[in-house]
Design a protein around this motif. Structure first.
Motif, PDB file in Angstrom:
ATOM      1  N   PRO A 167      -6.318   0.555  -2.261  1.00 16.66           N
ATOM      2  CA  PRO A 167      -6.236   1.008  -0.713  1.00 16.66           C
ATOM      3  C   PRO A 167      -5.936   0.007   0.231  1.00 16.66           C
ATOM      4  N   PRO A 168      -5.296   0.810   1.258  1.00 19.44           N
ATOM      5  CA  PRO A 168      -4.958   0.085   2.501  1.00 19.44           C
ATOM      6  C   PRO A 168      -5.781  -0.923   3.129  1.00 19.44           C
ATOM      7  N   HIS A 169      -7.022  -0.610   3.226  1.00 19.46           N
ATOM      8  CA  HIS A 169      -7.903  -1.457   4.007  1.00 19.46           C
ATOM      9  C   HIS A 169      -8.001  -2.873   3.175  1.00 19.46           C
ATOM     10  N   ILE A 170      -7.824  -2.859   1.922  1.00 20.12           N
ATOM     11  CA  ILE A 170      -7.748  -4.096   1.217  1.00 20.12           C
ATOM     12  C   ILE A 170      -6.591  -4.913   1.138  1.00 20.12           C
ATOM     13  N   ILE A 171      -5.248  -4.209   1.180  1.00 16.58           N
ATOM     14  CA  ILE A 171      -4.139  -4.731   1.075  1.00 16.58           C
ATOM     15  C   ILE A 171      -3.279  -5.126   2.278  1.00 16.58           C
ATOM     16  N   LYS A 172      -3.904  -4.723   3.521  1.00 16.78           N
ATOM     17  CA  LYS A 172      -3.216  -4.952   4.623  1.00 16.78           C
ATOM     18  C   LYS A 172      -2.903  -6.520   5.081  1.00 16.78           C
TER      19      LYS A 172
ATOM     20  N   SER B 289       1.341  -9.636   0.657  1.00 21.46           N
ATOM     21  CA  SER B 289       3.002  -9.268  -0.009  1.00 21.46           C
ATOM     22  C   SER B 289       2.466  -8.689  -1.110  1.00 21.46           C
ATOM     23  N   ALA B 290       3.651  -8.059  -1.596  1.00 21.21           N
ATOM     24  CA  ALA B 290       3.758  -7.281  -2.813  1.00 21.21           C
ATOM     25  C   ALA B 290       3.009  -7.796  -4.060  1.00 21.21           C
TER      26      ALA B 290
ATOM     27  N   VAL C  87      -2.187  -4.259 -10.153  1.00 25.94           N
ATOM     28  CA  VAL C  87      -1.227  -3.343 -10.472  1.00 25.94           C
ATOM     29  C   VAL C  87       0.235  -3.762 -10.300  1.00 25.94           C
ATOM     30  N   SER C  88       1.236  -3.006 -10.748  1.00 22.05           N
ATOM     31  CA  SER C  88       2.333  -3.434 -10.844  1.00 22.05           C
ATOM     32  C   SER C  88       3.036  -3.749  -9.571  1.00 22.05           C
ATOM     33  N   LYS C  89       4.150  -4.735  -9.434  1.00 24.28           N
ATOM     34  CA  LYS C  89       4.766  -4.852  -8.267  1.00 24.28           C
ATOM     35  C   LYS C  89       5.359  -3.583  -7.701  1.00 24.28           C
ATOM     36  N   ASP C  90       5.832  -2.617  -8.392  1.00 20.77           N
ATOM     37  CA  ASP C  90       6.248  -1.570  -8.078  1.00 20.77           C
ATOM     38  C   ASP C  90       5.279  -0.506  -7.356  1.00 20.77           C
ATOM     39  N   VAL C  91       4.031  -0.594  -8.016  1.00 24.38           N
ATOM     40  CA  VAL C  91       2.958   0.300  -7.177  1.00 24.38           C
ATOM     41  C   VAL C  91       2.614  -0.613  -5.810  1.00 24.38           C
ATOM     42  N   ALA C  92       2.600  -1.751  -5.940  1.00 21.66           N
ATOM     43  CA  ALA C  92       2.317  -2.611  -4.591  1.00 21.66           C
ATOM     44  C   ALA C  92       3.327  -2.229  -3.616  1.00 21.66           C
ATOM     45  N   SER C  93       4.646  -2.422  -3.867  1.00 24.01           N
ATOM     46  CA  SER C  93       5.793  -1.875  -2.959  1.00 24.01           C
ATOM     47  C   SER C  93       5.696  -0.763  -2.386  1.00 24.01           C
ATOM     48  N   ILE C  94       5.344   0.430  -3.215  1.00 24.01           N
ATOM     49  CA  ILE C  94       5.341   1.974  -2.820  1.00 24.01           C
ATOM     50  C   ILE C  94       4.027   1.535  -1.663  1.00 24.01           C
ATOM     51  N   GLN C  95       2.886   1.262  -2.059  1.00 24.76           N
ATOM     52  CA  GLN C  95       1.539   1.169  -1.271  1.00 24.76           C
ATOM     53  C   GLN C  95       1.991   0.477   0.196  1.00 24.76           C
ATOM     54  N   LEU C  96       2.668  -0.830  -0.061  1.00 26.61           N
ATOM     55  CA  LEU C  96       2.871  -1.309   1.222  1.00 26.61           C
ATOM     56  C   LEU C  96       3.865  -0.580   2.255  1.00 26.61           C
TER      57      LEU C  96
END
Length: 68
Positions: free
Chosen positions: A38-43, A46-47, A56-65
């Motif tokens: 969720p955005p409030h956790i990852i703001k 980095s990926a 999560v995978s780096k692909d998923v992390a990149s998509i969300q970022l």
């Protein structure tokens, strides 16, 4: 709910580009990104940090970022 009919898949015989919204892999990654990172956790992360923090995978992390 399931009927014995043919299921339309996002595949084709030609080398045409499939729109992202019809690509099941993109759909799964986007859903996972919203659910698990969720955005409030990852703001501000980095990926690689998102991948480690949220599992999560780096692909998923990149998509969300990219969607922040």
């Amino acid at each position: 709910m399931h009927r014995p009919t043919n299921i339309a898949l996002a595949r084709n015989e030609k080398e045409e580009e499939i729109p992202a919204f019809k690509n099941p892999e993109w759909q799964a990654n986007t859903f996972a990104a919203e659910l698990l990172a969720p955005p409030h956790i990852i703001k501000g992360l980095s990926a690689a940090e998102v991948a480690l923090t949220c599992g999560v995978s780096k692909d998923v992390a990149s998509i969300q970022l990219k969607n922040l």
